[in-house]
Write a protein that holds these residues in place. Structure first.
Motif, PDB file in Angstrom:
ATOM      1  N   ILE A 186       0.841  -1.208   0.000  1.00 52.30           N
ATOM      2  CA  ILE A 186       0.000   0.000   0.000  1.00 52.30           C
ATOM      3  C   ILE A 186       0.875   1.258   0.000  1.00 52.30           C
ATOM      4  CG2 ILE A 186      -1.630   1.350   1.403  1.00 52.30           C
ATOM      5  CD1 ILE A 186      -2.792  -1.411   2.340  1.00 52.30           C
ATOM      6  N   ILE A 187       1.873   1.284   0.879  1.00 56.39           N
ATOM      7  CA  ILE A 187       2.764   2.446   0.973  1.00 56.39           C
ATOM      8  C   ILE A 187       3.459   2.696  -0.355  1.00 56.39           C
ATOM      9  CG2 ILE A 187       4.835   3.376   2.089  1.00 56.39           C
ATOM     10  CD1 ILE A 187       2.394   3.326   3.923  1.00 56.39           C
ATOM     11  N   SER A 188       3.944   1.640  -0.987  1.00 54.92           N
ATOM     12  CA  SER A 188       4.660   1.758  -2.261  1.00 54.92           C
ATOM     13  C   SER A 188       3.781   2.387  -3.333  1.00 54.92           C
ATOM     14  CB  SER A 188       5.141   0.374  -2.715  1.00 54.92           C
ATOM     15  OG  SER A 188       5.712   0.443  -3.999  1.00 54.92           O
ATOM     16  N   HIS A 189       2.529   1.984  -3.372  1.00 51.82           N
ATOM     17  CA  HIS A 189       1.618   2.551  -4.374  1.00 51.82           C
ATOM     18  C   HIS A 189       1.413   4.052  -4.162  1.00 51.82           C
ATOM     19  CE1 HIS A 189       0.769  -1.498  -5.698  1.00 51.82           C
ATOM     20  NE2 HIS A 189      -0.106  -1.052  -6.593  1.00 51.82           N
ATOM     21  N   PHE A 190       1.363   4.462  -2.897  1.00 49.90           N
ATOM     22  CA  PHE A 190       1.202   5.894  -2.632  1.00 49.90           C
ATOM     23  C   PHE A 190       2.503   6.662  -2.899  1.00 49.90           C
ATOM     24  CE2 PHE A 190      -2.656   4.569  -0.421  1.00 49.90           C
ATOM     25  CZ  PHE A 190      -3.523   5.611  -0.736  1.00 49.90           C
ATOM     26  N   MET A 191       3.627   6.100  -2.519  1.00 50.19           N
ATOM     27  CA  MET A 191       4.913   6.790  -2.695  1.00 50.19           C
ATOM     28  C   MET A 191       5.270   6.964  -4.168  1.00 50.19           C
ATOM     29  SD  MET A 191       7.185   5.112   0.382  1.00 50.19           S
ATOM     30  CE  MET A 191       8.695   5.990  -0.034  1.00 50.19           C
ATOM     31  N   THR A 192       4.860   5.986  -5.001  1.00 49.61           N
ATOM     32  CA  THR A 192       5.161   6.067  -6.437  1.00 49.61           C
ATOM     33  C   THR A 192       4.014   6.688  -7.226  1.00 49.61           C
ATOM     34  OG1 THR A 192       4.423   3.767  -6.695  1.00 49.61           O
ATOM     35  CG2 THR A 192       6.785   4.140  -6.395  1.00 49.61           C
ATOM     36  N   ARG A 193       3.053   7.229  -6.503  1.00 45.66           N
ATOM     37  CA  ARG A 193       1.943   7.987  -7.111  1.00 45.66           C
ATOM     38  C   ARG A 193       1.173   7.172  -8.158  1.00 45.66           C
ATOM     39  NH1 ARG A 193       2.985  10.957  -3.017  1.00 45.66           N
ATOM     40  NH2 ARG A 193       2.906  13.204  -3.207  1.00 45.66           N
ATOM     41  N   LYS A 194       0.907   5.915  -7.823  1.00 46.95           N
ATOM     42  CA  LYS A 194       0.118   5.066  -8.718  1.00 46.95           C
ATOM     43  C   LYS A 194      -1.330   5.564  -8.768  1.00 46.95           C
ATOM     44  CE  LYS A 194       2.947   1.517  -9.828  1.00 46.95           C
ATOM     45  NZ  LYS A 194       4.201   1.904  -9.221  1.00 46.95           N
ATOM     46  N   PRO A 195      -2.015   5.363  -9.906  1.00 42.24           N
ATOM     47  CA  PRO A 195      -3.403   5.836 -10.007  1.00 42.24           C
ATOM     48  C   PRO A 195      -4.403   4.951  -9.265  1.00 42.24           C
ATOM     49  CG  PRO A 195      -2.718   4.798 -12.070  1.00 42.24           C
ATOM     50  CD  PRO A 195      -1.504   4.852 -11.197  1.00 42.24           C
ATOM     51  N   GLY A 233      -0.143  12.622   0.853  1.00 42.55           N
ATOM     52  CA  GLY A 233      -0.750  13.705   0.084  1.00 42.55           C
ATOM     53  C   GLY A 233      -1.176  13.272  -1.307  1.00 42.55           C
ATOM     54  N   HIS A 234      -1.241  11.968  -1.527  1.00 42.87           N
ATOM     55  CA  HIS A 234      -1.629  11.428  -2.836  1.00 42.87           C
ATOM     56  C   HIS A 234      -2.930  10.651  -2.683  1.00 42.87           C
ATOM     57  CE1 HIS A 234      -1.394   9.620  -6.785  1.00 42.87           C
ATOM     58  NE2 HIS A 234      -1.394   8.398  -6.267  1.00 42.87           N
ATOM     59  N   ASP A 235      -3.774  10.716  -3.707  1.00 40.81           N
ATOM     60  CA  ASP A 235      -5.002   9.941  -3.692  1.00 40.81           C
ATOM     61  C   ASP A 235      -4.953   8.928  -4.828  1.00 40.81           C
ATOM     62  OD1 ASP A 235      -7.418   9.051  -2.879  1.00 40.81           O
ATOM     63  OD2 ASP A 235      -8.588  10.763  -3.603  1.00 40.81           O
ATOM     64  N   LEU A 236      -5.599   7.783  -4.624  1.00 42.99           N
ATOM     65  CA  LEU A 236      -5.680   6.783  -5.682  1.00 42.99           C
ATOM     66  C   LEU A 236      -6.970   5.997  -5.524  1.00 42.99           C
ATOM     67  CD1 LEU A 236      -4.982   4.128  -3.871  1.00 42.99           C
ATOM     68  CD2 LEU A 236      -2.641   4.500  -4.600  1.00 42.99           C
TER      69      LEU A 236
END
Length: 301
Positions: free
Chosen positions: A183-192, A250-253
């Motif tokens: 989960i963290i990785s998806h947010f850190m790499t700004r995945k959609p 600070g990213h949403d997906l």
């Protein structure tokens, strides 16, 4: 002579020393003044030793050469979805017994041996789970840990052993095969978007730094012949963790539920009682899980 015996009295052996947990336990023990030797399979670096715990001969050689004051046994096949069941039993059960047998065979009794089991042994038990709840494994991983526990207990009268049943814990450096780092990785790499299973699955989560401190405290305590939950008593759903990561990054997906990720034998809610742990380690640190998520999100890339 005195300094040599002092060094021996603070020598720790960590199996699985380069693994996720092993790295934090090593750091915690070194900060406390221990000399640490970590074992692993493959090429080794400073303060490390090659050891395949499925080999009794190699275990004897390692214990005899190091004669550690304390042993932290972390080496295991630890991913629940691992597809080689036979390897799980060979490593998790026979490997653990080899270490204990090696101590007996070379005539060395460490001051304390800490052996990591898992809260997965409780299966789908409901409510807040203490150590008296009977094991009810629902995976080969959990079953291998139950088998290991039963056989290790036959050594309680011969070696000073404490077994820990850690509930879920996480932190920087954990593999993305595990849910929170994924989960963290998806947010850190700004995945959609991210694909997850059942968002209502709730787990008792701790910070790996807290777990390492608890392991050190148990090594230095008088406790032996005991099995102890290592947990926070706080359940978090995947939905809550996603929200924490969303706020910290600070990213949403978009969150998509993928039926392929929903295990048939999924443990819906796993929460531990830390009453016994508190009685044995009253000064165990508390790290708020929201702080853990922020720490992971701000990890250097």
């Amino acid at each position: 002579m005195g300094s040599r015996s002092d060094t021996a009295a603070r020598h720790a052996l960590i199996t699985g020393g380069r693994g996720f947990t092993g790295a934090y336990v090593r750091s915690t023990l070194e900060e406390a003044g221990y000399t640490v030797t970590g074992t692993l399979i493959g090429s080794v670096g400073p303060s490390e030793r090659t050891l395949d715990i499925t080999s009794l001969d190699q275990c004897r050689e390692a214990i005899d050469a190091i004669r550690p004051a304390v042993v932290v046994h972390l080496a295991a096949v630890s991913f629940v979805g691992h597809d080689d069941a036979l390897e799980m039993y060979r490593v998790n059960v026979l490997g653990t017994l080899n270490l204990l047998q090696a101590c007996a065979d070379v005539g060395h009794s460490p001051r304390k041996i800490l052996i990591a089991s898992s809260a997965n042994v409780y299966g789908n038990a409901a409510g807040v789970i203490d150590e008296s709840v009977p094991p009810a494994p629902v995976s080969h991983y959990a079953a291998s840990k139950v088998a290991m526990e039963h056989l290790v207990r036959t050594w309680f009268d011969r070696l000073p052993i404490v077994m820990v049943r850690p509930f879920n814990y996480t932190g920087r450096g954990q593999s993305d095969l595990f849910l929170v780092p994924k989960i963290i990785s998806h947010f850190m790499t700004r995945k959609p978007y991210i694909e997850l299973g059942n968002l209502d699955v709730a787990r008792d989560f701790s910070d790996v730094r807290r777990v390492a401190q608890i392991y050190r405290a148990l090594l230095e305590s008088d406790v032996a012949g005991e099995t102890v939950n290592v947990c926070s008593e706080r359940p978090y759903t995947l939905e809550q963790i996603v929200q924490m990561a969303r706020e910290a990054s600070g990213h949403d997906l978009e969150v998509r539920v993928n039926p392929a990720f929903v295990r048939q034998n999924e443990v819906k809610k796993l929460v531990g009682s830390a009453a016994k742990l508190r009685s044995l380690v009253p000064d165990a640190p508390i790290i708020d899980f929201d702080s853990t998520i922020k720490w992971m999100v701000t990890a250097p890339k």
